[in-house]
Write a protein that holds these residues in place. Structure first.
Motif, PDB file in Angstrom:
ATOM      1  N   VAL A   1      39.498 -12.467  48.786  1.00  0.00           N
ATOM      2  CA  VAL A   1      39.380 -13.841  48.256  1.00  0.00           C
ATOM      3  C   VAL A   1      39.270 -14.540  49.556  1.00  0.00           C
TER       4      VAL A   1
ATOM      5  N   LEU B   1      45.693 -10.528  41.415  1.00  0.00           N
ATOM      6  CA  LEU B   1      44.934 -11.532  40.947  1.00  0.00           C
ATOM      7  C   LEU B   1      45.361 -12.686  40.181  1.00  0.00           C
TER       8      LEU B   1
ATOM      9  N   THR C   1      45.176 -16.628  40.769  1.00  0.00           N
ATOM     10  CA  THR C   1      44.462 -17.525  39.876  1.00  0.00           C
ATOM     11  C   THR C   1      45.638 -18.461  39.080  1.00  0.00           C
TER      12      THR C   1
ATOM     13  N   PHE D   1      35.727 -20.676  45.942  1.00  0.00           N
ATOM     14  CA  PHE D   1      36.292 -19.488  46.426  1.00  0.00           C
ATOM     15  C   PHE D   1      35.389 -18.519  45.924  1.00  0.00           C
TER      16      PHE D   1
ATOM     17  N   ALA E   1      35.310 -14.293  45.411  1.00  0.00           N
ATOM     18  CA  ALA E   1      36.158 -13.223  45.218  1.00  0.00           C
ATOM     19  C   ALA E   1      35.542 -11.952  45.208  1.00  0.00           C
TER      20      ALA E   1
ATOM     21  N   TRP F   1      34.545 -18.870  42.215  1.00  0.00           N
ATOM     22  CA  TRP F   1      35.740 -19.701  41.471  1.00  0.00           C
ATOM     23  C   TRP F   1      35.535 -21.109  42.135  1.00  0.00           C
TER      24      TRP F   1
END
Length: 121
Positions: free
Chosen positions: A7, A61, A65, A88, A90, A100
């Motif tokens: 990430v 995760l 998140t 982001f 990932a 993201w």
């Protein structure tokens, strides 16, 4: 050994929002993956940035998140109405890469563009 997700990305905000972001991060601190968060040594101009970069276990995760979702909900702090925004990538060892986007008060997750495949090689 487990499945890992790389990430990496950033958030953009103002000074007031940055304090709220740091509060969310400290609330979720785990003394391990939380160390992936960083800020510049010195603020430059008006936009504040906060970065994340770490290889985390797939099992973490949801922890991550949840933080991003909570951060995305932080309201604008002044009359211009600017919300926190960010991006982001990932890279999941099995499922591939997702993008993201932090925008409009929420976290939007979608497949990453093929242009980013070089990051998984």
């Amino acid at each position: 050994m487990g499945v890992y997700v790389s990430v990496r990305g950033w958030l953009e905000c103002d000074k007031t929002q940055l304090a709220a972001v740091q509060e969310v991060i400290s609330t979720h601190a785990d003394e391990h993956y939380s160390n992936g968060w960083s800020t510049p040594r010195q603020q430059v101009n008006w936009t504040h940035y906060i970065f994340y970069g770490a290889d985390i276990r797939e099992s973490a995760l949801e922890w991550f998140t949840n933080q991003i979702t909570e951060i995305a909900r932080i309201p604008a702090s002044d009359g211009d109405g600017d919300r926190i925004r960010g991006l982001f990538l990932a890279s999941h060892e099995v499922d591939g890469t997702t993008e993201w986007q932090v925008r409009d008060g929420r976290l939007v997750i979608s497949p990453a563009d093929a242009r980013h495949q070089y990051l998984d090689e």
